[in-house]
Design an enzyme around this catalytic site. Structure first.
Site, mmCIF file in Angstrom:
data_model
loop_
_atom_site.group_PDB
_atom_site.id
_atom_site.type_symbol
_atom_site.label_atom_id
_atom_site.label_comp_id
_atom_site.label_asym_id
_atom_site.label_seq_id
_atom_site.Cartn_x
_atom_site.Cartn_y
_atom_site.Cartn_z
ATOM 1 N N SER A 12 0.836 -1.195 0.000
ATOM 2 C CA SER A 12 0.000 0.000 0.000
ATOM 3 C C SER A 12 0.874 1.249 0.000
ATOM 4 O O SER A 12 1.644 1.486 0.941
ATOM 5 C CB SER A 12 -0.897 0.019 1.240
ATOM 6 N N HIS A 37 -1.130 -1.386 -4.230
ATOM 7 C CA HIS A 37 -2.409 -1.017 -3.614
ATOM 8 C C HIS A 37 -2.453 0.504 -3.437
ATOM 9 O O HIS A 37 -1.598 1.091 -2.788
ATOM 10 C CB HIS A 37 -2.521 -1.722 -2.265
ATOM 11 N N ASP A 39 -4.595 3.572 -2.058
ATOM 12 C CA ASP A 39 -5.683 3.927 -1.143
ATOM 13 C C ASP A 39 -6.200 5.326 -1.441
ATOM 14 O O ASP A 39 -5.476 6.314 -1.302
ATOM 15 C CB ASP A 39 -5.188 3.867 0.306
ATOM 16 N N MET A 41 -8.953 8.132 -0.392
ATOM 17 C CA MET A 41 -9.827 8.519 0.732
ATOM 18 C C MET A 41 -10.362 9.920 0.499
ATOM 19 O O MET A 41 -9.606 10.818 0.112
ATOM 20 C CB MET A 41 -9.025 8.506 2.030
ATOM 21 N N HIS A 70 -8.180 0.992 -4.124
ATOM 22 C CA HIS A 70 -9.139 0.803 -3.024
ATOM 23 C C HIS A 70 -9.818 2.145 -2.754
ATOM 24 O O HIS A 70 -9.207 3.038 -2.175
ATOM 25 C CB HIS A 70 -8.361 0.283 -1.799
ATOM 26 N N MET A 72 -12.034 4.417 -0.806
ATOM 27 C CA MET A 72 -12.731 4.674 0.468
ATOM 28 C C MET A 72 -13.438 6.007 0.298
ATOM 29 O O MET A 72 -13.050 7.024 0.875
ATOM 30 C CB MET A 72 -11.717 4.684 1.614
ATOM 31 N N MET A 141 -11.510 -5.908 5.195
ATOM 32 C CA MET A 141 -10.702 -4.979 5.996
ATOM 33 C C MET A 141 -10.395 -5.627 7.342
ATOM 34 O O MET A 141 -11.288 -6.101 8.039
ATOM 35 C CB MET A 141 -11.464 -3.660 6.236
ATOM 36 N N GLY A 146 -9.032 3.954 6.906
ATOM 37 C CA GLY A 146 -8.738 5.377 7.109
ATOM 38 C C GLY A 146 -7.271 5.677 7.373
ATOM 39 O O GLY A 146 -6.782 6.721 6.962
ATOM 40 N N PHE A 147 -6.581 4.760 8.027
ATOM 41 C CA PHE A 147 -5.197 5.046 8.411
ATOM 42 C C PHE A 147 -4.327 3.798 8.312
ATOM 43 O O PHE A 147 -4.811 2.692 8.562
ATOM 44 C CB PHE A 147 -5.148 5.579 9.852
ATOM 45 N N GLY A 148 -3.060 4.007 7.990
ATOM 46 C CA GLY A 148 -2.100 2.910 8.000
ATOM 47 C C GLY A 148 -1.585 2.710 9.426
ATOM 48 O O GLY A 148 -1.859 3.516 10.316
ATOM 49 N N GLY A 149 -0.864 1.628 9.625
ATOM 50 C CA GLY A 149 -0.173 1.408 10.895
ATOM 51 C C GLY A 149 -1.040 0.986 12.069
ATOM 52 O O GLY A 149 -0.609 1.080 13.215
ATOM 53 N N ASP A 179 -6.492 -6.374 4.270
ATOM 54 C CA ASP A 179 -5.879 -5.052 4.300
ATOM 55 C C ASP A 179 -5.961 -4.483 5.710
ATOM 56 O O ASP A 179 -7.058 -4.258 6.221
ATOM 57 C CB ASP A 179 -6.651 -4.169 3.296
ATOM 58 N N GLY A 180 -4.777 -4.253 6.297
ATOM 59 C CA GLY A 180 -4.721 -3.632 7.610
ATOM 60 C C GLY A 180 -3.969 -4.481 8.616
ATOM 61 O O GLY A 180 -4.402 -5.574 8.957
ATOM 62 N N GLY A 181 -2.807 -3.993 9.038
ATOM 63 C CA GLY A 181 -2.032 -4.697 10.063
ATOM 64 C C GLY A 181 -1.432 -6.010 9.584
ATOM 65 O O GLY A 181 -1.185 -6.919 10.385
ATOM 66 N N GLY A 201 1.190 -2.089 4.137
ATOM 67 C CA GLY A 201 1.725 -0.737 3.998
ATOM 68 C C GLY A 201 2.937 -0.522 4.869
ATOM 69 O O GLY A 201 4.087 -0.597 4.406
ATOM 70 N N SER A 202 2.703 -0.299 6.150
ATOM 71 C CA SER A 202 3.808 0.070 7.035
ATOM 72 C C SER A 202 4.852 -1.040 7.157
ATOM 73 O O SER A 202 6.050 -0.752 7.239
ATOM 74 C CB SER A 202 3.280 0.488 8.408
HETATM 75 C C1 DX5 Z 1 -6.290 1.605 5.554
HETATM 76 C C2 DX5 Z 1 -5.800 1.271 4.171
HETATM 77 C C3 DX5 Z 1 -4.679 0.323 4.134
HETATM 78 C C4 DX5 Z 1 -3.425 0.765 4.831
HETATM 79 C C5 DX5 Z 1 -2.766 -0.465 5.373
HETATM 80 O O1 DX5 Z 1 -7.468 2.324 5.433
HETATM 81 O O2 DX5 Z 1 -6.850 0.722 3.405
HETATM 82 O O3 DX5 Z 1 -4.388 -0.067 2.788
HETATM 83 O O4 DX5 Z 1 -2.517 1.430 4.016
HETATM 84 O O5 DX5 Z 1 -1.663 -0.085 6.120
HETATM 85 P P1 DX5 Z 1 -0.940 -1.059 7.150
HETATM 86 O O6 DX5 Z 1 -0.415 -2.214 6.368
HETATM 87 O O7 DX5 Z 1 0.129 -0.190 7.712
HETATM 88 O O8 DX5 Z 1 -1.971 -1.474 8.155
HETATM 89 ZN ZN ZN Z 2 -6.433 -0.194 1.430
#
Ligand code: DX5
Ligand code: ZN
Length: 218
Positions: A12, A37, A39, A41, A70, A72, A141, A146-149, A179-181, A201-202
């Site tokens: 991501s 990927h 994102d 938003m 993706h 959002m 999800m 909404g946020f990475g990490g 997607d996420g964590g 992502g992170s």
């Molecule tokens: C969150 C995004 C994800 C995000 C994942 O809303 O859809 O794609 O970038 O980030 P990590 O892998 O850091 O959870």
């Molecule tokens: Zn995403």
């Protein structure tokens, strides 16, 4: 269970450096990523604003990677044309959005792009069952969008399993993305439950060795 397909990794770019997108994309491509990927938003569907079609267009010029977008956003139907002409290869939109789901899937398909549906953590697996036959991928999800990490929600694993079981009946080719964590600890749990596309992502962008990080997810 359908484990015939290769496990794919989709980094991501939310965790990339937006001022260094081209080299960051090259880094994950060289590291063996299968897709990218993106994102999107709108500050309305989710409480954050990221990027839109002009950036997707610039990414399209900068790379030949498969672009997994993706959305959002509250009204995805209204923006399908923009993302198609920007160069998206797959467009994923939320089942919780305001758009008519069937019409949005049809619009994406008619443009020759792969359609995908996304479910937020509070939305049950059953919400996507009626569309499994018509989409290329379902994105589950594993954090609140909404946020990475953020931290992985392991209570999403039964949802992945339920969607995979339903897909075995009606669309065995369905890809299931998470997607996420997602990191080297949580990825195997998702694969075990039936996911085959891992967004990260992170974990990937924060790694000193990009290839090792991507390999550790598969
Ligand atoms: C969150 C995004 C994800 C995000 C994942 O809303 O859809 O794609 O970038 O980030 P990590 O892998 O850091 O959870
Ligand atoms: Zn995403």
């Amino acid at each position: 269970m359908n484990f015939k397909n290769k496990i794919k990794v989709s980094p991501s770019i939310l965790s990339a450096d937006y001022a260094l997108l081209k080299p960051d994309i090259e880094k994950v491509k060289q590291g063996g990523a299968d897709m990218l990927h993106v994102d999107v938003m709108d500050g309305h569907f989710v409480p954050n604003i990221s990027i839109g079609p002009p950036v997707v267009k610039a990414i399209r010029k900068a790379t030949d990677m498969f672009l997994d977008c993706h959305l959002m956003i509250s009204n995805p139907y209204d923006y399908i044309d923009s993302f198609v002409s920007a160069g998206a290869d797959l467009i994923a939109f939320h089942v919780e959005s305001n758009s008519d789901i069937e019409k949005t899937i049809e619009k994406i398909k008619a443009a020759g792009v792969l359609p995908a549906l996304v479910v937020k953590p509070a939305t049950p697996a059953e919400a996507v069952f009626p569309y499994i036959r018509d989409v290329a991928m379902v994105l589950v999800m594993t954090v609140e969008p909404g946020f990475g990490g953020q931290s992985f929600m392991s209570d999403m694993l039964p949802k992945i399993k339920a969607i995979r079981e339903k897909a075995e009946e009606i669309n065995p080719q369905l890809m299931i993305q998470v997607d996420g964590g997602i990191d080297s600890k949580t990825a195997p749990l998702c694969v075990e439950a039936g996911a085959d596309v891992l967004v990260s992502g992170s974990y990937v962008f924060g790694a000193a060795d990009t290839r090792a990080a991507i390999d550790s997810l598969r």
